[in-house]
Design a protein around this motif. Structure first.
Motif, PDB file in Angstrom:
ATOM      1  N   LEU A  96       4.022 -79.208 -41.946  1.00 16.73           N
ATOM      2  CA  LEU A  96       3.262 -78.513 -42.982  1.00 16.73           C
ATOM      3  C   LEU A  96       1.968 -78.035 -42.352  1.00 16.73           C
ATOM      4  CD1 LEU A  96       3.614 -81.245 -45.776  1.00 16.73           C
ATOM      5  CD2 LEU A  96       4.667 -78.983 -45.868  1.00 16.73           C
ATOM      6  N   LYS A  97       1.590 -76.786 -42.619  1.00 16.43           N
ATOM      7  CA  LYS A  97       0.269 -76.362 -42.155  1.00 16.43           C
ATOM      8  C   LYS A  97      -0.304 -75.225 -42.994  1.00 16.43           C
ATOM      9  CE  LYS A  97       2.201 -73.729 -38.404  1.00 16.43           C
ATOM     10  NZ  LYS A  97       2.664 -73.665 -37.039  1.00 16.43           N
ATOM     11  N   GLY A  98      -1.589 -75.044 -42.852  1.00 18.89           N
ATOM     12  CA  GLY A  98      -2.276 -73.992 -43.593  1.00 18.89           C
ATOM     13  C   GLY A  98      -2.517 -74.377 -45.034  1.00 18.89           C
ATOM     14  N   GLY A 151       4.333 -68.794 -47.283  1.00 21.09           N
ATOM     15  CA  GLY A 151       4.111 -68.230 -48.615  1.00 21.09           C
ATOM     16  C   GLY A 151       5.061 -68.794 -49.648  1.00 21.09           C
ATOM     17  N   LEU A 152       5.754 -67.896 -50.359  1.00 21.41           N
ATOM     18  CA  LEU A 152       6.636 -68.316 -51.450  1.00 21.41           C
ATOM     19  C   LEU A 152       7.711 -69.301 -50.985  1.00 21.41           C
ATOM     20  CD1 LEU A 152       7.296 -67.930 -54.443  1.00 21.41           C
ATOM     21  CD2 LEU A 152       8.698 -65.954 -53.824  1.00 21.41           C
ATOM     22  N   MET A 153       8.281 -69.045 -49.793  1.00 17.95           N
ATOM     23  CA  MET A 153       9.314 -69.954 -49.271  1.00 17.95           C
ATOM     24  C   MET A 153       8.720 -71.335 -48.996  1.00 17.95           C
ATOM     25  SD  MET A 153      12.475 -70.154 -48.711  1.00 17.95           S
ATOM     26  CE  MET A 153      13.642 -71.224 -47.900  1.00 17.95           C
ATOM     27  N   ALA A 154       7.534 -71.351 -48.420  1.00 15.91           N
ATOM     28  CA  ALA A 154       6.861 -72.630 -48.152  1.00 15.91           C
ATOM     29  C   ALA A 154       6.620 -73.389 -49.450  1.00 15.91           C
ATOM     30  CB  ALA A 154       5.531 -72.381 -47.428  1.00 15.91           C
ATOM     31  N   ARG A 155       6.212 -72.653 -50.475  1.00 15.54           N
ATOM     32  CA  ARG A 155       5.951 -73.291 -51.772  1.00 15.54           C
ATOM     33  C   ARG A 155       7.241 -73.815 -52.387  1.00 15.54           C
ATOM     34  NH1 ARG A 155       3.366 -68.647 -54.821  1.00 15.54           N
ATOM     35  NH2 ARG A 155       3.679 -70.023 -56.580  1.00 15.54           N
ATOM     36  N   ALA A 199       0.638 -73.554 -46.546  1.00 20.10           N
ATOM     37  CA  ALA A 199       1.082 -72.160 -46.415  1.00 20.10           C
ATOM     38  C   ALA A 199       2.362 -72.027 -45.598  1.00 20.10           C
ATOM     39  CB  ALA A 199      -0.028 -71.327 -45.781  1.00 20.10           C
ATOM     40  N   PHE A 200       2.669 -73.082 -44.830  1.00 23.26           N
ATOM     41  CA  PHE A 200       3.887 -73.090 -44.016  1.00 23.26           C
ATOM     42  C   PHE A 200       4.559 -74.450 -44.181  1.00 23.26           C
ATOM     43  CE2 PHE A 200       6.073 -74.443 -40.159  1.00 23.26           C
ATOM     44  CZ  PHE A 200       6.932 -73.369 -39.914  1.00 23.26           C
ATOM     45  N   ALA A 201       5.875 -74.422 -44.325  1.00 24.02           N
ATOM     46  CA  ALA A 201       6.623 -75.680 -44.423  1.00 24.02           C
ATOM     47  C   ALA A 201       7.907 -75.578 -43.621  1.00 24.02           C
ATOM     48  CB  ALA A 201       6.957 -75.989 -45.887  1.00 24.02           C
ATOM     49  N   LYS A 202       8.240 -76.689 -42.966  1.00 24.35           N
ATOM     50  CA  LYS A 202       9.506 -76.760 -42.235  1.00 24.35           C
ATOM     51  C   LYS A 202      10.255 -78.011 -42.689  1.00 24.35           C
ATOM     52  CE  LYS A 202       9.758 -76.074 -37.579  1.00 24.35           C
ATOM     53  NZ  LYS A 202       9.701 -76.531 -36.165  1.00 24.35           N
ATOM     54  N   VAL A 203      11.549 -77.823 -42.954  1.00 23.09           N
ATOM     55  CA  VAL A 203      12.381 -78.889 -43.493  1.00 23.09           C
ATOM     56  C   VAL A 203      13.624 -79.041 -42.620  1.00 23.09           C
ATOM     57  CG1 VAL A 203      13.923 -79.394 -45.457  1.00 23.09           C
ATOM     58  CG2 VAL A 203      11.600 -78.601 -45.896  1.00 23.09           C
TER      59      VAL A 203
END
Ligand code: NI
Length: 169
Positions: free
Chosen positions: A82-84, A126-130, A106-110
């Protein structure tokens, strides 16, 4: 495919920490189909299995639900990065009619497995991270409203309580 009923805030299944999917069998594939159908019908950009009353660590996302072009299946997702910072209005199919500006990364990785059983990494900004954060929260029994500042949260819970008295929930 079948439309499933979306359970609403207040139902204990939405507070469950959902256990991992053990095997991807016909029932799980059917469940995934139903989740997409239910999400597109709502319409929404993400749906966690416990939102249709099934306590399993599984969610679906499509941040372009009108085109239905980018369906993403997250089985046993685990947030690994997770960042930003983001601060945008968020809503939830299990809390219909309400929105609140929510702090997110603002950024997510799963890391997860897909419906074919292969390990995959899903990430986005953005929207995908959310959406990734919102759905993985659901699978741990959390709502976006839990992330609001206390005063805002209490105000919103109060509004939800009032709304429930006069509307079908
Ligand atoms: Ni939601």
């Amino acid at each position: 495919m079948a439309l499933r009923k979306i359970v609403k805030h207040g139902d204990p299944v939405l507070r469950r920490v959902c256990p991992n999917v053990k095997t991807i069998d016909k029932e799980i594939l059917q469940l995934i189909d139903d989740m997409f159908e239910t999400m597109y019908d709502a319409p929404g950009i993400g749906l966690a299995a416990n939102q249709i009353g099934v306590a399993l660590n599984l969610a679906v996302i499509d941040i372009q639900p009108n085109s239905k072009k980018f369906p993403v299946v997250l089985i046993n997702p685990k947030v690994v990065e997770l960042k930003g910072r983001l601060f945008e209005e968020e809503g939830c199919l299990s809390i219909p009619g309400f929105l609140a500006k929510t702090k997110r990364y603002a950024f997510a990785k799963v890391e997860c497995i897909n419906e074919k059983g292969f390990p995959i990494t899903v990430s986005g900004e953005g929207l995908m991270a959310r959406a990734l954060q919102h759905e993985t929260d659901h699978l741990k029994g959390k709502f976006y409203v839990d992330r609001l500042p206390l005063i805002r949260k209490l105000k919103l819970f109060n509004e939800i309580r009032k709304f429930k008295k006069t509307h079908e929930w």
